[in-house]
Motif scaffolding. Sequence first.
Motif, mmCIF file in Angstrom:
data_model
loop_
_atom_site.group_PDB
_atom_site.id
_atom_site.type_symbol
_atom_site.label_atom_id
_atom_site.label_comp_id
_atom_site.label_asym_id
_atom_site.label_seq_id
_atom_site.Cartn_x
_atom_site.Cartn_y
_atom_site.Cartn_z
ATOM 1 N N ASP A 171 0.807 -1.219 0.000
ATOM 2 C CA ASP A 171 0.000 0.000 0.000
ATOM 3 C C ASP A 171 0.840 1.269 0.000
ATOM 4 N N GLY A 172 2.119 1.145 -0.334
ATOM 5 C CA GLY A 172 2.949 2.336 -0.486
ATOM 6 C C GLY A 172 4.290 2.266 0.215
ATOM 7 N N GLU A 173 5.049 3.301 -0.004
ATOM 8 C CA GLU A 173 6.408 3.419 0.513
ATOM 9 C C GLU A 173 6.429 3.448 2.044
ATOM 10 N N LYS A 174 7.429 2.766 2.608
ATOM 11 C CA LYS A 174 7.604 2.726 4.067
ATOM 12 C C LYS A 174 9.098 2.854 4.379
ATOM 13 N N ASN A 175 9.401 3.400 5.558
ATOM 14 C CA ASN A 175 10.807 3.440 5.958
ATOM 15 C C ASN A 175 11.158 2.171 6.738
ATOM 16 N N VAL A 176 12.443 1.972 6.913
ATOM 17 C CA VAL A 176 12.929 0.749 7.549
ATOM 18 C C VAL A 176 12.416 0.632 8.984
ATOM 19 N N SER A 177 12.346 1.740 9.703
ATOM 20 C CA SER A 177 11.842 1.694 11.085
ATOM 21 C C SER A 177 10.412 1.173 11.137
ATOM 22 N N TYR A 178 9.590 1.634 10.209
ATOM 23 C CA TYR A 178 8.198 1.166 10.153
ATOM 24 C C TYR A 178 8.167 -0.337 9.860
ATOM 25 N N LEU A 179 8.947 -0.766 8.874
ATOM 26 C CA LEU A 179 8.986 -2.195 8.522
ATOM 27 C C LEU A 179 9.401 -3.034 9.723
ATOM 28 N N LEU A 180 10.403 -2.566 10.463
ATOM 29 C CA LEU A 180 10.861 -3.297 11.650
ATOM 30 C C LEU A 180 9.774 -3.356 12.720
ATOM 31 N N SER A 181 8.968 -2.304 12.829
ATOM 32 C CA SER A 181 7.908 -2.304 13.840
ATOM 33 C C SER A 181 6.776 -3.270 13.478
ATOM 34 N N LYS A 182 6.607 -3.572 12.214
ATOM 35 C CA LYS A 182 5.522 -4.440 11.767
ATOM 36 C C LYS A 182 5.950 -5.895 11.566
ATOM 37 N N ILE A 183 7.229 -6.093 11.297
ATOM 38 C CA ILE A 183 7.728 -7.435 10.976
ATOM 39 C C ILE A 183 8.737 -7.843 12.040
ATOM 40 N N GLY A 184 8.511 -8.943 12.685
ATOM 41 C CA GLY A 184 9.375 -9.397 13.771
ATOM 42 C C GLY A 184 10.702 -9.961 13.295
#
Length: 114
Positions: free
Chosen positions: A44-57
Amino acid sequence: MTKPKEHAIPCDLDRPDEVFELAAELFRVMSAPMRLKIISCLCDGEKNVSYLLSKIGTTQPNMSQHLNTLYKNGVLGKRRDGVQIHYRIIDDRIPALCRAVCTKIETEGSFKAA
């Protein structure tokens, strides 16, 4: 009584070998569950690495390794904004392919829920 016709999937072996080689390479790139999670998160769009880390364990080094593989293989694009790196999907085939496969698996019950 007539037997119902089976739904046959056409077999198209007349395609050039390069098509099969490129498909195999695409499946290889997407073969890690972590990469599929990353792709799903970016659908659903661009994300930063911090966001990805918060969502993916996972750990930051592991995330970086998978992001780098997806980037080097032309699946993701990236841009830097200060210290943050933002990733986005640049290969439009990827989200549709992931959705199709995951939906097929989920709807046919080909998995065991945890």
